[in-house]
Motif scaffolding. Structure first.
Motif: not given
Length: 312
Positions: A34, A38, A74
């Protein structure tokens, strides 16, 4: 409306609670992926926004694709991490489940359409170079992005309205780590068969129509490549398309396996692994795929790094 729907039942997300030995390692893997997602997509957004060399239609679409990837992960990952940190299945409210699914569908369909727009951009650049500036004008590119988001919103609104107006049992259990379409739909206690057929049909259409347009674009591109006399020209043209083709394969391949393959006999564990791949892993891979062997992106990246290092 039944009393069960009036009370808005809470859903129990099983997540990976039946695989407790894997929850700890999986938590750190998902968290790392994750963070990389990002970082990678944020870099793509900054580069395509700030570098004049990347102010072309292809990178305009890539920037919007990266925005979708950040929002997409997200919507799913933070809650998945919270669930992985708990040894027991966790409850998700009716409203939260509906919201997660709505956002999930909006972004998924938008990505389908953006990938189609990127394929059309490659077709226009290779097969109709003399008309490229007209076909891919700023107004045309903006319209394509707007239509992509519009299609996502329309699809999500119709799907969510159809699914979440069905009556559910008082304590529904979702054998998944997110409120995906099919696992939630199968919990409905009435209208299940008709609604499942409608939703699955619509999902297949919204997967296969963009994919068919992409295939048609690349069929024309392949014809143009084969007509080129120079081997070097063929390699150069193919290299400009290879990144997009790989992303298309990853996205539509996993989506097709998840939503189009026969569900009878499919294991819950396999469904979760596939979903984990296209909701967590694929968004991380896209920036890497578009950066590798892309001299324009690499040049813009090094320029940005040097500028930051040399600045006081």
């Amino acid at each position: 409306m039944t009393e069960e729907n009036q009370t808005l039942p809470e859903f129990l997300l099983l997540g990976f609670s039946d695989l407790r030995a894997l929850q700890g390692p999986l938590f750190w893997v998902v968290l790392l992926v994750y963070l990389l997602t990002l970082l990678g997509n944020s870099v793509i957004i900054l580069l395509t926004q700030g570098s004049p060399a990347l102010h072309s239609p292809m990178y305009f679409f890539l920037r919007h694709l990266s925005v979708v990837e950040v929002l997409y992960t997200t919507d799913i990952v933070p809650r998945t991490l919270v669930d992985l940190a708990s040894p027991h299945p966790r409850v998700i409210s009716f409203q939260s489940c509906a919201t997660q699914m709505y956002v999930f569908i909006v972004l998924g369909i938008t990505e389908c359409c953006l990938l189609t727009a990127m394929a059309y951009d490659r077709y226009a650049a290779i097969c109709r170079p003399l008309h490229y500036s007209t076909l891919m004008s700023w107004q045309a590119c903006t319209a394509m992005v707007g239509i992509s988001w519009f299609m996502g919103i329309i699809t999500a609104t119709t799907h969510s309205s159809l699914i979440f107006t069905l009556p559910f049992p008082s304590h529904p259990i979702i054998p998944h780590f997110l409120c995906d379409i099919l696992p939630v739909l199968r919990l409905a206690s009435a209208g299940k068969h008709r609604s499942e057929i409608s939703v699955v049909t619509a999902t297949v259409v919204f997967i296969m129509v963009p994919f068919s347009l992409i295939v048609a674009s690349y069929a024309r591109i392949l014809g143009a490549i084969l007509a080129m006399a120079s081997t070097q020209s063929r390699r150069k043209v193919f290299s400009t398309c290879s990144s997009h083709l790989l992303v298309v394969f990853l996205f539509f391949g996993t989506a097709s396996i998840t939503y189009i393959r026969p569900q009878a006999g499919s294991s819950v564990t396999m469904n979760r692994i596939l979903s984990l791949f296209y909701t967590v892993v694929t968004p991380m891979l896209n920036p890497i795929i578009y950066t590798l062997r892309n001299k324009e992106v690499e040049g813009a990246l090094w320029h940005m790094v040097k500028r930051q290092v040399s600045s006081p």
